[in-house]
Design a protein around this motif. Structure first.
Motif, short mmCIF file in Angstrom:
data_model
loop_
_atom_site.label_atom_id
_atom_site.label_comp_id
_atom_site.label_asym_id
_atom_site.label_seq_id
_atom_site.Cartn_x
_atom_site.Cartn_y
_atom_site.Cartn_z
N GLU A 161 0.83 -1.19 0.00
CA GLU A 161 0.00 0.00 0.00
C GLU A 161 0.87 1.25 0.00
O GLU A 161 0.61 2.21 -0.73
N GLY A 191 -5.39 -0.52 -0.11
CA GLY A 191 -6.60 -0.91 0.59
C GLY A 191 -6.79 -2.39 0.78
O GLY A 191 -7.28 -3.07 -0.11
N GLY A 239 -7.44 -3.43 4.35
CA GLY A 239 -8.04 -3.52 5.67
C GLY A 239 -7.02 -3.82 6.75
O GLY A 239 -7.30 -3.68 7.93
N HIS A 258 -3.98 -2.30 7.04
CA HIS A 258 -3.32 -1.09 7.49
C HIS A 258 -4.20 -0.38 8.53
O HIS A 258 -5.43 -0.33 8.37
N THR A 262 -5.02 2.63 9.20
CA THR A 262 -5.91 3.71 8.78
C THR A 262 -7.10 3.16 7.99
O THR A 262 -8.22 3.65 8.09
N THR A 263 -6.89 2.10 7.19
CA THR A 263 -7.99 1.48 6.46
C THR A 263 -8.94 0.78 7.42
O THR A 263 -10.17 0.88 7.31
N LYS A 264 -8.37 0.09 8.39
CA LYS A 264 -9.18 -0.59 9.41
C LYS A 264 -10.05 0.42 10.18
O LYS A 264 -11.24 0.19 10.40
N CYS A 299 -11.08 3.34 9.17
CA CYS A 299 -12.12 3.86 8.28
C CYS A 299 -13.27 2.86 8.15
O CYS A 299 -14.45 3.25 8.17
N ASP A 354 -16.14 7.97 -2.58
CA ASP A 354 -14.89 7.43 -2.04
C ASP A 354 -13.73 8.05 -2.82
O ASP A 354 -13.46 7.68 -3.96
N LEU A 393 -13.34 0.42 0.71
CA LEU A 393 -14.26 1.21 1.52
C LEU A 393 -15.63 1.33 0.84
O LEU A 393 -16.67 1.22 1.50
N ASN A 425 -9.51 8.35 2.40
CA ASN A 425 -8.44 7.71 3.18
C ASN A 425 -7.15 7.88 2.39
O ASN A 425 -6.74 7.00 1.64
#
Length: 316
Positions: free
Chosen positions: A83, A155, A157, A159, A161-163, A165, A181, A189, A249
């Motif tokens: 990512e 993306g 999930g 990381h 920050t993704t989790k 969000c 998005d 997301l 994100n």
């Protein structure tokens, strides 16, 4: 860097011309909340004389290529270093900077399959299970399953920050929500929002690979173009109308740029969810929100990363 870090973390090494080292270093620093290490020997002799007042320098250092600098960042492999690589490549190319990227002493492209060993089905929040496409054995446990093939797009999930969000969207998505998005990456997301009951979602990304990946992932999850679409470009060029939920994100610098225009696409009662912000940038990002007509509803934090939920200020 001590050995314990090298044992458990993945190193990404970005080589650029020394004239571009400051810009590239700034881009790299956007991907981690805890700093980077830069090798730049372009002014080796002068710096050694200034600091140590000697002209004795190790022969190996003298042999170093003075025209190139190397930026090292370290990421937990469970958080998908690809990512970060995807983001860094995109930004370096937009700056027209020539680069070479290696992950753990091999080319990034060769590392894709190695990384998959770290990415397994994982529950997120109360209702979702993220399942990588190559994992066939999993127990959904009553959760909605989001099937994902991230490739090199942002993306998974995994990381933080993704989790964050995803967990935040679970609280704010309702039946028939419309979702925008921004910087959609793999589409994770948007797809999560649709699984949670959203009416439709539009993903926007400047990276053509991300747009292609997001569309394929949406289709894999049963959402055709009547529910999800992704377009390549920036906000002003590609988006019209208003949305109940806007999620971005990305990183602090882009968020602050978006803040100037994103309000025109947000329903008056809608929420604006922003992620990818490192803790050291919090004050300036919050100032940008207030200057552009947003007030903070909630703040979430994990491992130095922040996610904010905002709405339009009442006096707007």
């Amino acid at each position: 860097m001590d050995n314990t870090l090298n044992e458990s973390w993945t190193e990404i090494a970005i080589t650029v011309d020394t004239e571009n080292i400051d810009i590239a270093g700034g881009i790299a620093n956007m991907t981690v909340p805890y700093g980077i290490y830069i090798e730049d020997y372009s002014a080796l002799e002068n710096e050694v004389m200034e600091i140590a007042h000697i002209d004795l320098i190790e022969e190996e250092l003298l042999k170093s290529d003075r025209t190139k600098g190397i930026i090292h960042i370290y990421i937990n492999p469970h958080e998908n270093p690809l990512e970060a690589v995807s983001f860094i490549k995109e930004r370096l190319e937009s700056e027209k900077i020539t680069y070479d990227i290696k992950i753990a002493d091999c080319a990034a492209e060769d590392w894709v399959n190695n990384w998959k060993q770290y990415f397994h089905p994982m529950p997120i929040g109360e209702r979702l299970l993220i399942r990588p496409m190559w994992e066939d054995e999993y127990d959904a446990g009553g959760r909605m399953v989001l099937h994902i093939e991230p490739g090199l797009a942002f993306g998974t999930g995994s990381h933080p920050t993704t989790k964050l969000c995803l967990e935040t969207l679970e609280k704010y998505v309702y039946d028939n929500s419309t979702v925008l998005d921004i910087g959609c990456g793999s589409g994770i997301l948007s797809i999560a929002c649709l699984l949670l009951g959203a009416k439709n979602a539009l993903g926007v990304d400047i990276d053509s690979l991300a747009v292609k990946t997001a569309k394929a992932n949406a289709e894999e999850n049963g959402f055709d173009n009547s529910r999800f679409n992704a377009v390549q470009g920036n906000l002003a060029d590609k988006v019209s109308g208003k949305y109940n939920i806007i999620v971005a994100n990305i990183v602090a610098d882009i968020i602050m740029e978006l803040n100037k225009d994103v309000g025109r696409y947000l329903d008056d009662n809608g929420v604006y969810i922003t992620g990818g912000i490192i803790e050291s940038r919090e004050d300036e990002v919050l100032y940008s929100f207030s200057q552009n007509g947003f007030e903070r509803i909630e703040r979430f934090e994990e491992k130095g990363w922040l996610v904010f939920v905002l709405r339009k200020s009442e006096n707007e």
